[in-house]
Scaffold this motif. Structure first.
Motif, short mmCIF file in Angstrom:
data_model
loop_
_atom_site.label_atom_id
_atom_site.label_comp_id
_atom_site.label_asym_id
_atom_site.label_seq_id
_atom_site.Cartn_x
_atom_site.Cartn_y
_atom_site.Cartn_z
N GLU A 26 0.84 -1.21 0.00
CA GLU A 26 0.00 0.00 0.00
C GLU A 26 0.87 1.25 0.00
N ILE A 27 1.99 1.22 0.72
CA ILE A 27 2.90 2.37 0.73
C ILE A 27 3.52 2.56 -0.65
N ALA A 28 3.98 1.45 -1.26
CA ALA A 28 4.66 1.52 -2.55
C ALA A 28 3.73 1.98 -3.66
N LYS A 29 2.45 1.78 -3.49
CA LYS A 29 1.50 2.26 -4.50
C LYS A 29 1.45 3.78 -4.57
N THR A 30 1.78 4.41 -3.45
CA THR A 30 1.59 5.87 -3.37
C THR A 30 2.88 6.65 -3.54
N LYS A 31 4.06 6.02 -3.32
CA LYS A 31 5.31 6.78 -3.43
C LYS A 31 6.48 5.84 -3.69
N ASN A 32 7.57 6.41 -4.19
CA ASN A 32 8.78 5.62 -4.41
C ASN A 32 9.27 5.07 -3.08
N THR A 33 9.57 3.77 -3.08
CA THR A 33 9.84 3.09 -1.81
C THR A 33 11.01 2.13 -1.96
N ILE A 34 11.82 2.06 -0.92
CA ILE A 34 12.85 1.03 -0.81
C ILE A 34 12.45 0.13 0.36
N ALA A 35 12.16 -1.12 0.06
CA ALA A 35 11.75 -2.07 1.10
C ALA A 35 13.01 -2.68 1.71
N VAL A 36 13.23 -2.39 2.98
CA VAL A 36 14.37 -2.95 3.69
C VAL A 36 13.84 -4.02 4.64
N THR A 39 16.32 -11.10 4.38
CA THR A 39 16.26 -12.14 3.35
C THR A 39 15.19 -13.17 3.74
N GLY A 40 14.39 -13.50 2.75
CA GLY A 40 13.33 -14.48 3.00
C GLY A 40 12.03 -13.89 3.49
N SER A 41 11.97 -12.57 3.61
CA SER A 41 10.74 -11.95 4.13
C SER A 41 9.75 -11.63 3.02
N GLY A 42 10.08 -11.99 1.79
CA GLY A 42 9.09 -11.86 0.71
C GLY A 42 9.09 -10.52 0.02
N LYS A 43 10.25 -9.91 -0.15
CA LYS A 43 10.30 -8.61 -0.84
C LYS A 43 9.86 -8.75 -2.30
N THR A 44 10.24 -9.88 -2.93
CA THR A 44 9.87 -10.06 -4.34
C THR A 44 8.37 -10.18 -4.49
N LEU A 45 7.71 -10.78 -3.50
CA LEU A 45 6.25 -10.88 -3.59
C LEU A 45 5.61 -9.50 -3.55
N ILE A 46 6.18 -8.60 -2.76
CA ILE A 46 5.66 -7.22 -2.74
C ILE A 46 5.83 -6.60 -4.11
N PHE A 181 10.71 1.15 -7.07
CA PHE A 181 10.58 0.25 -5.92
C PHE A 181 11.90 -0.51 -5.79
N GLY A 182 12.58 -0.28 -4.67
CA GLY A 182 13.84 -0.96 -4.40
C GLY A 182 13.67 -2.02 -3.34
N MET A 183 14.52 -3.04 -3.41
CA MET A 183 14.45 -4.15 -2.45
C MET A 183 15.84 -4.47 -1.96
N THR A 184 16.00 -4.59 -0.66
CA THR A 184 17.30 -4.97 -0.11
C THR A 184 17.12 -5.46 1.32
N ALA A 185 18.03 -6.32 1.73
CA ALA A 185 18.04 -6.75 3.13
C ALA A 185 18.71 -5.70 4.00
N SER A 186 19.54 -4.88 3.36
CA SER A 186 20.21 -3.79 4.09
C SER A 186 20.63 -2.74 3.09
N PRO A 187 20.42 -1.47 3.39
CA PRO A 187 20.86 -0.42 2.47
C PRO A 187 22.37 -0.28 2.43
N VAL A 188 23.06 -1.00 3.29
CA VAL A 188 24.52 -0.90 3.36
C VAL A 188 25.11 -2.09 2.63
#
Length: 1411
Positions: A26-36, A39-46, A181-188
């Motif tokens: 729902e957040i990603a639908k409204t604005k550019n988002t990086i999902a942090v 691993t294994g929490s389903g970022k690709t499904l989002i 829409f970005g996906m990462t386990a850590s921004p670092v």
């Protein structure tokens, strides 16, 4: 706790981390988002959800005439292109293309890319390829609606991710920029300050990080492993083994060997001497050496001078020499000690041996930093032979130049992962390729053999340990300060990252509750509900606990998480939450009231859901979940079952009402009896006529059998015109009928116009048709002769030749009847009885056999055929009739000569059988009339025929079998049961729009259950009409007063009403058989009318098939205007099935899994359509197999029908049709299951050699696959206006081609539990076993308990609502026991059949030797 104990614990299946995914979506639908997220929490499904959303918006945009745009999913490696494209195809119904440099995409021209943009809706590619396309203007930013960056932490410095944003995204006007829409386990992504790195990533990607402040949010979704640090003794310094020294002495200066020497020296230290030597074996193996040669040869292109050529040729020669040295060098088998292995490798060996020395389900990944390490360690542990260790390697797709290394293709990676997921491999040695991107199953143990270098490597590799009992081991060298520094650094960096996440604004943190709420005591107005009977109190706060407990008690389908899923959306009043319960819940989607906080919205939805569950009886008066074993419990309809052994005595109709003489005689109706094979019945035979007061219904032909067993069809020609007979004609008809009964059957009835129900008359021996005039068919001459002729007796004046062919009746014992065949001129009546003719004992001469007292010397001796006392010609004769020689020699003076010719007598002999069958047909005709429907009496009779005491026990040996009754009701019951299921499903579907599938199922159970059908049958007096007895010598006669004949007093006595004993189950079976009969004769209209007549319920009032659709009111969701995405969805399906949907939203419903929140599209899930489609599919398949195999018994039909409608088959068809890609669903576990099943199908099909039964070897598919196919069939059925033929056409196209020859599936049918156990017992040579059943009652529930009894001992048992169901359960229990050694031993303890058989064989052999 030891590693062994941790890894051997029972694994808890990880649930889908769905709630936070939906919120982040729902957040990603409204604005550019990086999902942090970990691993294994389903970022690709989002990302999949977001891509689906963007596709729908894009279709709307294109429909409005805007410039077309495409979604891009960017990855940083070639391997991930194919991996992520496969994931997207499994989750997104769209045209998806994948492109990378290996495909030559970097050299494509604009025309090619224009074609790609025109064809695809989603493009997965490496960032380098997209950057090149943007540089050359092959693709422009305005062509893109979404940029998904996988592993977004790579976006820095000169990485293509960063260059795409800096060079092209920023240059695009804001109103045409794509969403990010970005996906990462850590921004670092490196050893940098976490907070600064996160801020830089946000700035660069023009996005905001959304994450969770606490892993507690993911509890129940992702489990963080227990971490342990273990130290191994310090390693030896790098050194050269003997082999390495030998090679270095000669080839140490060669460039092509430099990196191998470096690796070998390092391996000697880190892995051990054996591993270092094996590295040379691998590096200079024939395949790897050839690669090095080719790599060296390529240098010639860059250095073509003479000196370089000579040097390179020398290198190639040395390569070949070195390879030969290594090939001849003998490396001993490895041993787990310091002479062969390093301390580091020995520690790893100790862990693996502790875990895999016993049978275990543990899955382990060992992370190493170099590919050669993975290869060498895998070979080492294969040779060390740890019993239950099944090891493989997972490395990247390309090797660095100069290194002889494993070069894994993407396919090899996928095959390895598939084997790991299926358990064929249980341990992987992997490089960093397993840290990110690849879809790897949850592991119970992760070992960092080589330490990570950055925090993200640590986080990502740890994310692979997602089992609830998983452990993550850091292997450090004792005394190595750099190792401790790395460990402390990554842990500190992670803490800084968590602190950063906590510092984010509230709207970017996936907080389940939102702002802090007042305590319950501060909110006295909180809603509550008090149960009046118990005082149990439901509050908004307690409702969440109650709902969670209810969900956890539900049975699991397709490994879905048994927990409520909350979807929250913003509204002006605050937040509204929708709760979605697991698939098998009675309540699926409930929305709460608007609330000021997220947690309050959840509580509101939970509160409403609990009230609904209580209303539907799923929570008891104490608000506890009611105990249930599955969604539709096997015992749910037990209280509706009948006891198979319960029977009662019911009135049985004697003669049909048709024969009642209760109206004045106005006209006569002629029915001519003839045979299709008259010569097979007698040498001379002439048709006769049955004349009735009323017109008979159409009577089908049926088979009769001669005394010698010859078959012939008995044909009844019914004349269309009647005859108004004169009194004289009626008198003659009465006299002929009287004479026939007297001469042939030795009966004299009171034949008057007021009593006679029918007449028998002779007809001319010529051809007639139904339009023949009755008066032209009668043999008036014979009728006249018989009517006025008295008994004829032989005297000397009677010519012998006139006796030939006459019918003679013994004057003293009229049961002795003969037909004269000829005259024996040489014999006299006083001669001894000829031995060539059979005669009773004690007979001396011909005169004696003829019972003659005084015989004139001139009396001739006749050769005659004695008519046997066989009256039933409806079944084949016993062998005694076939072998009996019924020829005799007689003298005529002791006999009266009948005026009826023998050719008429031969036909009249069949009359008792004929009239018996006519009576049965009339009973069938009359019960159909009582039900208000006219159907063919032949098929109607089959529906009411019960030819044994246990006809209702399908597959059992028949008890008291009645011969000659024709087909019994079993096959028609099989067919009628199926139509009844569809008819009631349809009636309920159109009557109860608000009911979910479970409620419809319960209502249908009530309508189709045996108990209900039994009660309706009793109301309609159906038991009176059931045919339970075969031919009877005593009851075939007409109901008239008997004046002379055997049993006169008994016949004329006032009779008690006839009765018969029927099992309750038989009565309900006949109801279903009548429905089957109506379906066969009158099609869907007739079957519909019969169902209405039998059920008599408000839910089923239809008279013809069309009434179903005429009664149907389309639901609102179906009629709403379809969106462009929904229209496109319907168009895609139309291309596949060649059917155009009028209502695309109805089709979308058929593909909507219950896991999808209702609030997204306001379209219900497929469950109601599945309920309907399942019934339609059943009927089409059952009719097909019923018609294709007209002589197959119900057991065979049932077992083979199972193949056609099994989840295993339907799941395969669903995948073959591509429905798995169009299924709109939520859930990683379901995605994985579908993906694995698709791979299994492809492999099975490839290895099948074209066999249509390839799918039978597959494991059971996710149930959602068969469900969606049945729902699709239901949707086509509804959309077409309930046009059965359209669905039939689809099934003909996509399903029936697999079943051209049903015998192919005999083995599959043999897997039916009861069939399997019967064959298994035969294989085990047990001859003394069987099923024993009895009715049981527990509380208000009645059920059947069945045991498999072996030599009087109970081996297994099961219970069910019917004997059939209970037998299946008992068989399943027996199958399970026989899979285990203990169960097989128990059976052998019970059974000594094999020993007895062997003993008898030996005794027989000994006896033969003695003889």
């Amino acid at each position: 706790m030891s590693i062994k104990s941790i890894a051997s614990r029972g694994e808890k299946i990880i649930g889908d981390p769905r709630e936070y995914q939906l919120e982040l979506f729902e957040i990603a639908k409204t604005k550019n988002t990086i999902a942090v997220l970990d691993t294994g929490s389903g970022k690709t499904l989002i990302a999949c959800l977001l891509i689906r959303h963007m596709i729908e918006k894009e279709l709307e945009s294109r429909a409005a005439g805007n410039h077309p745009r495409v979604s891009f999913f960017l990855v940083h490696s070639v391997t991930l292109v194919f991996q992520q494209a496969a994931v997207l195809r499994c989750n997104v119904d769209a045209r998806i293309g994948e492109y990378c440099g290996n495909m030559g995409a970097g050299d494509w021209k604009k025309e090619t890319w224009d074609d790609v943009l025109g064809k695809q809706q989603v493009i997965v590619m490496t960032a380098d390829i997209l950057y090149g396309c943007l540089v050359h203007a092959f693709i422009k930013m305005q062509d893109i609606n979404l940029l998904c960056f996988d592993e977004a932490h790579h976006a820095k410095k000169k990485h293509s991710y960063a260059r795409i944003i800096k060079d092209f995204y920023l240059a695009e006007p804001e109103n045409t920029r794509p969403k990010i829409f970005g996906m990462t386990a850590s921004p670092v992504g490196s050893r940098a300050d976490a907070a600064h790195a996160a801020a830089d990533l946000e700035k660069l990607l023009h996005s905001q990080i959304a994450t969770t402040s606490d892993l507690a949010l993911l509890q129940g979704s992702i489990s963080r492993p227990e971490e342990a640090v273990t130290a191994y003794p310090r390693l030896k310094p790098k050194f050269r083994t003997d082999l390495c020294q030998k090679l270095h002495k000669t080839y140490g200066e060669l460039d092509c060997f430099s990196k191998i020497f470096a690796f070998a020296e390092l391996a000697a230290s880190e892995l051990g001497p054996w591993c270092a030597d094996f590295l040379w074996k691998f590096a200079l193996s024939e395949t790897q050496a050839r690669k090095l040669e080719r790599r060296t040869e390529r240098k010639l292109e860059a250095q073509p001078d003479i000196e370089s050529i000579a040097r390179i040729e020398k290198e190639i020669l040395h390569l070949q020499e070195a390879a030969d040295i290594v090939r001849k060098y003998k490396i001993p088998p490895p041993s787990a000690d310091a002479s062969h292995l390093s301390t580091k490798t020995l520690l790893l060996h100790a862990y693996l041996k502790e875990i895999y020395s016993v049978k275990t389900k543990a899955k382990c990944i060992i992370f190493v930093s170099r590919r050669y390490t993975a290869t060498v360690l895998a070979e080492l542990f294969k040779r060390l032979e740890i019993e239950h260790l099944r090891i493989g390697i997972l490395v990247g797709s390309f090797a660095r130049p100069g290194v002889a290394d494993a070069n894994f293709s993407f396919r090899e990676q996928m095959v390895t992962l598939s084997k790991f997921r299926q358990g064929k491999l249980n341990c992987l040695i992997a490089t960093s390729v397993a840290e990110e991107g690849l879809d790897i199953p949850d592991c119970s143990l992760i070992i960092r053999f080589d330490l990570y270098r950055t925090m993200i490597q640590y986080v990502q590799s740890r994310g692979r340990a997602r089992s609830s009992v998983s452990k993550y081991i850091h292997m450090l060298e004792r005394g190595n300060c750099s190792h401790l520094e790395i460990l402390n650094e990554v842990r500190n960096s992670e803490k800084i990252m968590r602190d950063f996440c906590c510092s984010l604004p509230a709207d970017r943190i996936l907080d389940p509750a939102g702002p802090e709420e007042p305590s319950v005591t501060d909110n006295p107005e909180e809603l509550y509900h008090i149960e009046p009977g118990t005082g149990a109190k439901l509050t908004m706060t307690s409702s969440m606990t109650i709902l969670s407990r209810y969900s956890q008690r539900l049975p699991q389908e397709d490994n879905e998480p048994l927990q409520p899923l909350f979807t929250i959306r913003h509204v002006p009043e605050g937040f509204v939450s929708e709760v979605t319960l697991p698939t098998l819940s009675v309540v699926q989607h409930i929305e709460g009231a608007p609330m000021p906080t997220k947690m309050a919205a959840k509580r509101s939805a939970s509160f409403v859901a609990c009230l609904e569950l209580r209303r539907k009886g799923q929570l008891d008066e104490n608000l506890m979940p009611k105990s249930r074993s599955k969604r539709h419990p096997k015992m749910a309809n037990a209280h509706l079952a009948l006891d198979i052994y319960n029977s009662n005595v019911y009135p049985r109709r004697g003669k049909p009402d048709f024969w009642k003489v209760d109206t004045p005689l106005l006209e006569l109706w002629f029915n001519i009896l003839s045979l299709s094979n008259p010569a097979g019945m007698a040498s001379e035979i002439q048709p006769i006529c049955l004349i009735t007061r009323n017109k008979l219904p159409p009577i089908p032909t049926f088979t009769v059998y001669s005394d010698k067993g010859v078959e012939s069809e008995l044909i009844l020609l019914q004349l269309s015109k009647s005859l108004r007979a004169s009194p004289d004609t009626l008198k003659k008809l009465c006299q002929f009928t009287h004479r026939l009964f007297l001469d042939l059957f030795n009966k004299t009835f009171e034949l008057t116009l007021d009593t006679v129900p029918y007449w028998i008359a002779p007809i001319k021996d010529s051809n007639f048709n139904e339009d023949s005039l009755p008066e032209n068919t009668l043999d008036w001459k014979l009728l006249e002769e018989v009517s006025f002729g008295a008994d004829i007796f032989w005297d000397d004046n009677y010519p012998v030749e006139n006796l030939i062919g006459r019918f003679l009746i013994d004057r003293r014992q009229r049961s002795r009847r003969f037909i004269v065949l000829g005259h024996h001129p040489t014999l006299k009546s006083t001669d001894p009885y000829p031995p060539s003719y059979e005669c009773p004992p004690g007979i001396i001469d011909i005169q004696d056999y003829s019972y003659n007292a005084t015989i004139p010397e001139s009396e001739p001796v006749l050769i005659a055929e004695r008519l046997l006392h066989r009256l039933s010609y409806l079944s084949a004769p016993d062998s005694k009739w076939v072998t009996t020689d019924n020829r005799a020699v007689i003298s005529p003076s002791a006999f009266s000569i009948s005026s009826i010719p023998s050719k008429v007598i031969h036909m009249a002999m069949i009359f008792p059988s004929f009239i018996t069958r006519i009576d049965s047909y009339l009973h069938a005709w009359e019960i159909c009339g009582r039900l208000g429907i006219e159907i063919d009496v032949g098929v109607a009779l089959e529906a009411i025929t019960k030819d044994s005491d246990n006809t209702h026990e399908h597959g059992s040996a028949q008890v008291s079998f009645q011969r000659g009754m024709g087909n019994n009701y079993e096959r028609l019951e099989f067919l009628g049961d199926c139509f009844l299921k569809l008819a009631t499903s349809l009636g309920l579907y159109i009557s109860y729009h608000a009911d979910d599938e479970f409620e419809l199922h319960v209502k249908r159970m009530i309508l189709v259950c045996n108990k209900y059908l039994f009660s309706k049958a009793i109301e309609m007096k159906i038991p009176e009409y059931i045919q339970s007895t075969g031919f009877s010598r005593r009851t075939w006669y007409p109901e008239m007063k008997l004046l002379i004949g055997k049993g006169t007093a008994q016949h004329n006595a006032s009779k008690e009403a006839a009765s018969h004993r029927l099992a309750d189950k038989s009565i309900s079976d006949v109801c279903e058989a009548l429905i089957g009969a109506a379906l066969i004769d009158r099609g869907l209209d007739g079957a519909t009318q019969m169902v209405t007549a039998i059920l008599g319920t408000p839910e089923h009032t239809q008279k013809v098939w069309a009434d179903y659709y005429n009664s149907y009111t389309k639901p609102a969701y179906q009629l709403l205007e379809s969106s462009p995405a929904q229209i496109k969805f319907a168009q895609d399906i139309e291309k596949l099935v060649k059917y155009k949907f009028k209502h695309p939203r109805l089709l979308v419903s058929a593909f909507t899994h219950p896991s999808l929140p209702f609030s997204w599209d306001r379209i219900p899930s497929y469950q109601r359509l599945e309920f309907l489609g399942d019934a339609v599919l059943d009927l089409v398949c059952v009719r097909y197999i019923f018609q294709k195999y007209p002589h197959a018994d119900p057991q065979w039909l049932t077992e083979h029908k199972m193949a056609m409608v099994s989840n295993k088959f339907l799941g395969m068809v669903s995948v073959e049709m591509g429905f798995h890609r169009k299924l709109r669903r939520m859930g990683a576990s379901l995605d994985h299951a579908i993906r694995d099943y698709e791979v299994d199908i492809q492999e099975a099909k490839a290895n099948s050699n074209g066999a249509v039964d390839f799918w039978t070897s597959l494991k059971p598919p996710p149930k959602a696959l068969s469900d969606v196919l049945e729902a699709f069939i239901g949707a086509v059925f509804v959309d077409s206006g309930f046009q059965y033929s359209i669905v039939e056409g689809l099934i003909d196209t996509f399903i029936l081609p697999y079943f051209v020859d049903m015998t192919v599936f005999d083995n599959f049918a043999g897997q039916h539990p009861t069939t399997y156990i019967s064959r298994r017992m035969t294989d085990l040579q047990c001859g003394s076993w069987g099923f024993e059943s009895q009715q049981c009652t527990t509380g208000d529930m009645t059920y059947i308990l069945t045991a498999i009894v072996v030599h009087s001992e109970i081996f297994s048992y099961g219970s069910g609502a019917s004997v059939k169901a209970a037998r299946i359960e008992a068989s399943l229990a027996a199958m399970k026991k026989l899979e285990e050694p203990e169960g097989l031993k128990q059976l052998k303890d019970f059974c000594n059949c094999a020993e007895v058989r062997e003993k008898r064989i030996k005794e027989k052999e000994n006896n033969e030797k003695i003889k």
